[in-house]
Design a protein around this motif. Structure first.
Motif, PDB file in Angstrom:
ATOM      1  N   PHE A  26       0.890  -1.130  -0.071  1.00  0.00           N
ATOM      2  CA  PHE A  26       0.032   0.099  -0.140  1.00  0.00           C
ATOM      3  C   PHE A  26       0.815   1.389  -0.078  1.00  0.00           C
ATOM      4  CE2 PHE A  26      -3.025   2.480   3.167  1.00  0.00           C
ATOM      5  CZ  PHE A  26      -3.556   3.191   2.180  1.00  0.00           C
ATOM      6  N   GLU A  28       0.205   5.196   0.076  1.00  0.00           N
ATOM      7  CA  GLU A  28      -0.842   6.434   0.613  1.00  0.00           C
ATOM      8  C   GLU A  28      -0.012   7.856   0.475  1.00  0.00           C
ATOM      9  OE1 GLU A  28      -3.065   6.090   4.041  1.00  0.00           O
ATOM     10  OE2 GLU A  28      -4.229   8.061   3.804  1.00  0.00           O
ATOM     11  N   LEU A  30       0.787  10.180   2.150  1.00  0.00           N
ATOM     12  CA  LEU A  30       0.657  10.381   3.621  1.00  0.00           C
ATOM     13  C   LEU A  30       2.323  10.384   4.107  1.00  0.00           C
ATOM     14  CD1 LEU A  30       0.334   9.942   6.609  1.00  0.00           C
ATOM     15  CD2 LEU A  30      -0.349   7.466   6.214  1.00  0.00           C
ATOM     16  N   GLY A  72      -6.438   4.757   1.795  1.00  0.00           N
ATOM     17  CA  GLY A  72      -6.401   5.347   3.048  1.00  0.00           C
ATOM     18  C   GLY A  72      -7.229   6.613   3.141  1.00  0.00           C
ATOM     19  N   ASN A  73      -7.121   7.064   4.575  1.00  0.00           N
ATOM     20  CA  ASN A  73      -7.873   8.302   4.841  1.00  0.00           C
ATOM     21  C   ASN A  73      -7.742   9.385   4.021  1.00  0.00           C
ATOM     22  OD1 ASN A  73      -8.363   6.589   7.184  1.00  0.00           O
ATOM     23  ND2 ASN A  73      -7.070   7.788   8.479  1.00  0.00           N
ATOM     24  N   TRP A  98      -4.610  14.156   7.190  1.00  0.00           N
ATOM     25  CA  TRP A  98      -3.224  13.932   7.732  1.00  0.00           C
ATOM     26  C   TRP A  98      -2.901  15.415   8.029  1.00  0.00           C
ATOM     27  CZ3 TRP A  98      -2.860   9.335   9.687  1.00  0.00           C
ATOM     28  CH2 TRP A  98      -3.236   8.418   9.099  1.00  0.00           C
ATOM     29  N   ASN A 173     -12.801   3.947   1.442  1.00  0.00           N
ATOM     30  CA  ASN A 173     -11.838   3.797   2.805  1.00  0.00           C
ATOM     31  C   ASN A 173     -12.432   3.936   4.076  1.00  0.00           C
ATOM     32  OD1 ASN A 173      -9.021   2.806   3.752  1.00  0.00           O
ATOM     33  ND2 ASN A 173      -9.447   4.801   4.800  1.00  0.00           N
ATOM     34  N   GLU A 174     -12.523   2.876   4.940  1.00  0.00           N
ATOM     35  CA  GLU A 174     -12.539   2.916   6.240  1.00  0.00           C
ATOM     36  C   GLU A 174     -13.966   3.793   6.377  1.00  0.00           C
ATOM     37  OE1 GLU A 174      -9.277   3.802   8.696  1.00  0.00           O
ATOM     38  OE2 GLU A 174      -8.722   1.579   8.561  1.00  0.00           O
ATOM     39  N   TRP A 179     -13.379   9.150  12.171  1.00  0.00           N
ATOM     40  CA  TRP A 179     -12.177  10.371  11.861  1.00  0.00           C
ATOM     41  C   TRP A 179     -12.245  10.330  10.062  1.00  0.00           C
ATOM     42  CZ3 TRP A 179     -11.836   5.246  13.689  1.00  0.00           C
ATOM     43  CH2 TRP A 179     -11.586   4.130  12.761  1.00  0.00           C
ATOM     44  N   HIS A 243      -9.044  -4.335   7.851  1.00  0.00           N
ATOM     45  CA  HIS A 243      -8.069  -3.660   8.177  1.00  0.00           C
ATOM     46  C   HIS A 243      -7.511  -3.963   9.894  1.00  0.00           C
ATOM     47  CE1 HIS A 243      -8.560  -0.020   5.277  1.00  0.00           C
ATOM     48  NE2 HIS A 243      -8.461  -1.318   4.692  1.00  0.00           N
ATOM     49  N   TYR A 245      -4.556  -3.339  12.599  1.00  0.00           N
ATOM     50  CA  TYR A 245      -2.982  -2.962  13.139  1.00  0.00           C
ATOM     51  C   TYR A 245      -2.666  -3.434  14.788  1.00  0.00           C
ATOM     52  CZ  TYR A 245      -2.820   0.108   9.060  1.00  0.00           C
ATOM     53  OH  TYR A 245      -2.939   0.633   7.827  1.00  0.00           O
ATOM     54  N   GLU A 293      -5.338  -3.572   4.486  1.00  0.00           N
ATOM     55  CA  GLU A 293      -4.291  -2.763   5.667  1.00  0.00           C
ATOM     56  C   GLU A 293      -4.000  -3.986   6.817  1.00  0.00           C
ATOM     57  OE1 GLU A 293      -4.995   1.371   6.473  1.00  0.00           O
ATOM     58  OE2 GLU A 293      -5.970   1.631   4.897  1.00  0.00           O
ATOM     59  N   TRP A 297       1.629  -1.114  14.030  1.00  0.00           N
ATOM     60  CA  TRP A 297       1.694   0.510  14.115  1.00  0.00           C
ATOM     61  C   TRP A 297       1.268   0.965  15.417  1.00  0.00           C
ATOM     62  CZ3 TRP A 297      -3.057   3.694  11.678  1.00  0.00           C
ATOM     63  CH2 TRP A 297      -2.520   5.083  11.712  1.00  0.00           C
ATOM     64  N   LEU A 317       4.069   8.772  10.843  1.00  0.00           N
ATOM     65  CA  LEU A 317       3.855   7.244  10.843  1.00  0.00           C
ATOM     66  C   LEU A 317       5.124   6.508  10.549  1.00  0.00           C
ATOM     67  CD1 LEU A 317       1.030   8.421  10.665  1.00  0.00           C
ATOM     68  CD2 LEU A 317       0.411   6.074   9.549  1.00  0.00           C
ATOM     69  N   GLN A 350       2.380   0.245   5.303  1.00  0.00           N
ATOM     70  CA  GLN A 350       2.419   0.473   3.941  1.00  0.00           C
ATOM     71  C   GLN A 350       3.767  -0.104   3.414  1.00  0.00           C
ATOM     72  OE1 GLN A 350       1.039   4.478   3.446  1.00  0.00           O
ATOM     73  NE2 GLN A 350      -0.608   4.330   4.662  1.00  0.00           N
ATOM     74  N   ILE A 355       4.704   3.498   8.266  1.00  0.00           N
ATOM     75  CA  ILE A 355       4.583   2.000   8.711  1.00  0.00           C
ATOM     76  C   ILE A 355       5.071   0.838   8.003  1.00  0.00           C
ATOM     77  CG2 ILE A 355       3.044   2.377  10.742  1.00  0.00           C
ATOM     78  CD1 ILE A 355       0.917   2.169   8.911  1.00  0.00           C
TER      79      ILE A 355
HETATM   80  O1  AHR Z   1      -2.277   3.174   6.854  1.00  0.00           O
HETATM   81  C1  AHR Z   1      -2.603   4.394   7.622  1.00  0.00           C
HETATM   82  C2  AHR Z   1      -4.006   4.528   7.783  1.00  0.00           C
HETATM   83  O2  AHR Z   1      -4.608   3.508   8.604  1.00  0.00           O
HETATM   84  C3  AHR Z   1      -4.959   4.544   6.679  1.00  0.00           C
HETATM   85  O3  AHR Z   1      -4.830   5.795   5.868  1.00  0.00           O
HETATM   86  C4  AHR Z   1      -6.091   4.429   7.122  1.00  0.00           C
HETATM   87  O4  AHR Z   1      -7.065   3.840   6.167  1.00  0.00           O
HETATM   88  C5  AHR Z   1      -6.095   3.371   8.519  1.00  0.00           C
HETATM   89  O5  AHR Z   1      -6.869   3.779   9.394  1.00  0.00           O
END
Ligand code: AHR
Length: 503
Positions: A26, A28, A30, A72-73, A98, A173-174, A179, A243, A245, A293, A297, A317, A350, A355
């Motif tokens: 992945f 992003e 970010l 991702g976000n 972000w 995404n999510e 958030w 997803h 982590y 994902e 993290w 991150l 990612q 991360i």
């Molecule tokens: O991978 C980091 C973030 O984690 C992504 O943007 C989001 O989808 C998840 O919360």
């Protein structure tokens, strides 16, 4: 003392053929994933497109088959049109996800070019936060329609005569997370995702679609979010996303190394949820899972609070992974393979700096984190058929889990190469584990090599200057008369490769 475990590998006991996309990753928009990670014009290792070739090489070595993009976000506030066409016309925007500034100097076309260069397929996400059906239909027309229409001709005008032919698409995404920009209830998301899926397929019927599931298992709406949204999207999509982590926040490593049991439970829950909707709908279709994902993290959480808002590509991150993180990542990979019958796509999140298994210094070198190695070994040697080994292992109780097998293991049979790869974590923090594995089903197979990732210090990390945690192939596995024997050192990751006519 040495722990003892038994295992049997039988050629006919299989889970499924592995979809190579299980080794996806992945990127992003970010932190330094794109800018200073995969793309850094002017860097001594950058090619004419600005793609860092030192980084591309590390990615090619991993044989990453598919990379999810652009979030991702981030995707929930993204205007893809900002990132195509002449660079001088591309706007700088606030990225609200972000709290940074996005320069848009890298966008869809650059990503497609970059992915091709590292030998990966693209997994594209559409914005279902601030946008929806209209944006999605335009983006897929721009990417996948051959020509003769406004958006496909614009792509041509931008220098891409041939369609990008992107096959795999994420519907947002999510969307369950408060958030998320444009957070939606399961009902709202399900309706929007269904209508978006319908229209995207009208543009290109050959695509595959991923419906959003929960952001993680601790969401209050888990797993009802999946059930409710799939009531709408079930027949229109091919996968539901997962997803997850983890982090060793309490410092209890015995529990931390058992988190893959939680992952296993998560996957089983989503399989059951999908099958419940299948039954309710009297559907003939079985929905597969896209674990798009997953990783460790937590190391960078505090540092991220100090980042100057609205800066460009700050070090966000940037978890520096320990040796014990690599063991958990190894166990997570084992768990994904155990579910290869339904998990068809998975993305280590990612890939670079954020991360990530690969780190860079802006203007400087690149290096491999501890977690690079289990990912490398599994991706390179874990292709073929996921086997269903019968395992008998001693167990332990930790603060968070009971009955944790010391031995976490699975195996993959590659019929083309006539090789078997047995991957295993010994979770014991004190003792080595002696493994006896029955391989009579594979006559003539012998050990090619026994790779071990081990370190006395569970908190050891790699840096640009020093790779403290790296594998060696001095493991003691041997095979004779259908019996494979090996000692797995305490808290270690092991890859035992067997080949035909080696015995
Ligand atoms: O991978 C980091 C973030 O984690 C992504 O943007 C989001 O989808 C998840 O919360």
């Amino acid at each position: 003392m040495t722990l003892k475990a038994k295992m049997t590998l039988e050629k006919d006991f299989t889970v499924a053929e592995i979809d190579n996309r299980i080794y996806g990753s992945f990127i992003e928009h970010l932190g330094r994933a794109v800018y200073g990670g995969i793309y850094e014009p002017g860097h001594p290792e950058a090619d004419e497109s600005g793609f860092r070739q030192d980084v591309s090489k590390l990615i090619r070595d991993l044989r990453v088959p598919i990379v999810r993009y652009p979030g991702g976000n981030f995707v929930s506030g993204y205007n893809w049109e900002d990132g195509v066409g002449p660079r001088e016309n591309r706007p700088r925007r606030l990225d609200l996800a972000w709290r940074t500034t996005e320069t848009n100097q890298f966008g869809t076309n650059e990503f497609v070019d970059w992915a091709r260069g590292v030998g990966a397929e693209v997994m594209m996400a559409v914005n279902l936060g601030t946008r929806g059906i209209d944006e999605a239909r335009n983006l897929i027309e721009y990417c996948n329609h051959p020509g003769g229409t406004y958006w496909s001709d614009l792509r041509k005008q931008h220098g891409y005569a041939q369609p990008h032919a992107i096959k795999t698409w994420c519907l947002g995404n999510e969307m369950d997370g408060p958030w998320q920009i444009g957070h939606k209830t399961a009902e709202e998301y399900g309706r929007l995702a269904l209508e978006t899926a319908k229209v995207m397929r009208w543009v290109d019927p050959t695509i595959e679609l991923v419906s959003c599931g929960s952001s993680n298992t601790s969401m209050p709406t888990f797993p009802q979010y999946e059930a409710t949204s799939l009531e709408h999207t079930y027949e229109a999509v091919d996968y539901v996303s997962l997803h997850q982590y983890y982090g060793n926040r309490s410092g209890d490593t015995a529990s931390y190394l058992a988190y893959s049991l939680d992952l296993d439970h998560f996957i089983r829950t989503i399989k059951s949820t999908c099958d419940y909707i299948k039954a309710k709908k009297r559907s003939k279709k079985t929905l597969n899972l896209s674990f798009d994902e997953w990783n460790v993290w937590f190391h960078s959480n505090e540092a991220d609070k100090k980042i100057e808002p609205w800066s460009v590509a700050p070090p966000q991150l940037e978890d520096v992974y320990t040796f014990e993180d690599a063991l958990l990542v190894g166990s997570m990979l084992i768990t994904l393979l155990k579910h290869a019958d339904r998990v068809k796509i998975a993305c280590l999140a990612q890939l670079v700096n954020v991360i990530a298994p690969i780190m860079t210094v802006n203007g400087g070198g690149s290096w491999k984190q501890t977690i690079y190695y289990p990912y490398l070994h599994t991706s390179v040697y874990g292709r073929g058929i996921a086997l269903q080994p019968v395992i008998s292992s001693p167990k332990y109780d930790s603060k968070e889990f009971t009955d944790v097998p010391y031995l976490d293991s699975t195996a993959v049979y590659n019929p083309e190469l006539e090789e078997i790869t047995l991957i295993a974590v010994n979770r014991s923090l004190e003792e080595s584990l002696s493994l006896a594995c029955d391989i009579r089903s594979y006559p003539g197979y012998g050990v090619i090599e026994h790779i071990v990732l081990e370190h006395e210090d569970l908190k050891a990390v790699n840096t640009l200057e020093q790779e403290a945690v790296k594998p060696h192939n001095g493991g003691n596995a041997s095979a004779r008369d259908g019996l494979l024997e090996a000692v797995l050192p305490k808290h270690s990751w092991n890859v035992i490769r067997l080949g035909k006519n080696r015995g």
